[in-house]
Design a protein around this motif. Structure first.
Motif, PDB file in Angstrom:
ATOM      1  N   UNK A 227       0.493  -1.261  -0.273  1.00 45.92           N
ATOM      2  CA  UNK A 227      -0.010   0.196  -0.138  1.00 45.92           C
ATOM      3  C   UNK A 227       0.397   1.502  -0.203  1.00 45.92           C
ATOM      4  N   UNK A 228       0.439   2.466  -0.717  1.00 44.78           N
ATOM      5  CA  UNK A 228       1.544   3.933  -1.153  1.00 44.78           C
ATOM      6  C   UNK A 228       0.163   4.088  -0.047  1.00 44.78           C
ATOM      7  N   UNK A 229       0.463   4.929   1.259  1.00 43.39           N
ATOM      8  CA  UNK A 229      -0.456   5.805   1.980  1.00 43.39           C
ATOM      9  C   UNK A 229      -0.732   6.942   0.930  1.00 43.39           C
ATOM     10  N   UNK A 230      -1.834   7.377   0.915  1.00 40.41           N
ATOM     11  CA  UNK A 230      -2.062   8.745   0.373  1.00 40.41           C
ATOM     12  C   UNK A 230      -2.380  10.184   2.201  1.00 40.41           C
TER      13      UNK A 230
END
Length: 231
Positions: A227-230
């Motif tokens: 996951x790439x944090x927003x």
């Protein structure tokens, strides 16, 4: 005017109101004890307060007690019926106790495990041993002991459901049953019902979190890593 302080942020807090559910295989909670030590009362309380647990209803050839409901406490069947189920492989375990036969039907248990539902087994040490031999990874076993043999005798009399002859037989067999305490994962002395019940609840909560029981954890952790944090 002083600025209005922002709400404190707690480490690990989340804005999602939906709890994270990790798929897992169901567990088989086995409760055993000599007659009168309290396992059936603990089992009943668990079922009333924990909706994630369902009882495995055994078959038995013994006579129904006045307080029992057929299909809820046991399936009461004849000896020939029991023998047919045993010989055809329809029972996960079976035992002869005090001259009567008891057994666990296979099909509903296997369906519950695959569906992630937890099953509760109120059975004796013979049945527990057979389940452990067949489905060891799914078993969480608890043995309930009385505080003294005198108290055990008193509880059997207070129950007022058996004749004096049956009570004498149960007391005579209880020492042999107690000797199997080492074969269980957990042992609880039931000198206070509330304390014993809370101990069983704690065991169930912990066992549901075991890594090897939660097969959905692999996908969950993989998703966290990727996951790439927003911001």
């Amino acid at each position: 005017m002083s600025p209005t302080p922002s709400s404190p942020q707690t480490s690990g807090s989340t804005t999602s109101s939906t709890p994270t559910v990790i798929p897992r295989r169901g567990l088989m909670l086995v409760l055993s004890s000599p007659s009168g030590a309290g396992k059936s009362t603990i089992a009943r309380n668990l079922l009333e307060r924990d909706r994630s647990l369902e009882i495995s209803v055994s078959v038995t050839t013994r006579q129904r007690r006045p307080s029992e409901i057929a299909g809820t406490h046991y399936h009461f069947i004849s000896i020939p019926q029991f023998e047919r189920m045993r010989d055809s492989g329809e029972l996960l375990e079976w035992a002869e106790v005090h001259g009567n036969f008891y057994g666990t039907p296979r099909e509903p248990v296997e369906a519950a495990m695959a569906d992630g539902r937890d099953m509760l087994f109120d059975i004796d040490w013979q049945g527990a041993l057979q389940l452990q031999e067949k489905m060891k990874a799914d078993i969480v076993s608890i043995f309930v002991l009385p505080p003294t043999m005198t108290e055990l005798q008193s509880r059997l009399h207070r129950r007022a459901e058996d004749s004096e002859e049956v009570i004498a037989t149960r007391l005579a067999n209880s020492r042999a049953e107690i000797a199997h305490w080492r074969e269980y994962d957990y042992v609880i002395v039931n000198d206070d019902l509330n304390t014993a019940f809370e101990a069983v609840q704690s065991i169930v909560r912990a066992e549901r979190l075991r890594r090897d029981r939660r097969h959905g954890m692999f996908d969950f952790v993989t998703g966290l890593i990727e996951e790439t944090p927003v911001l």
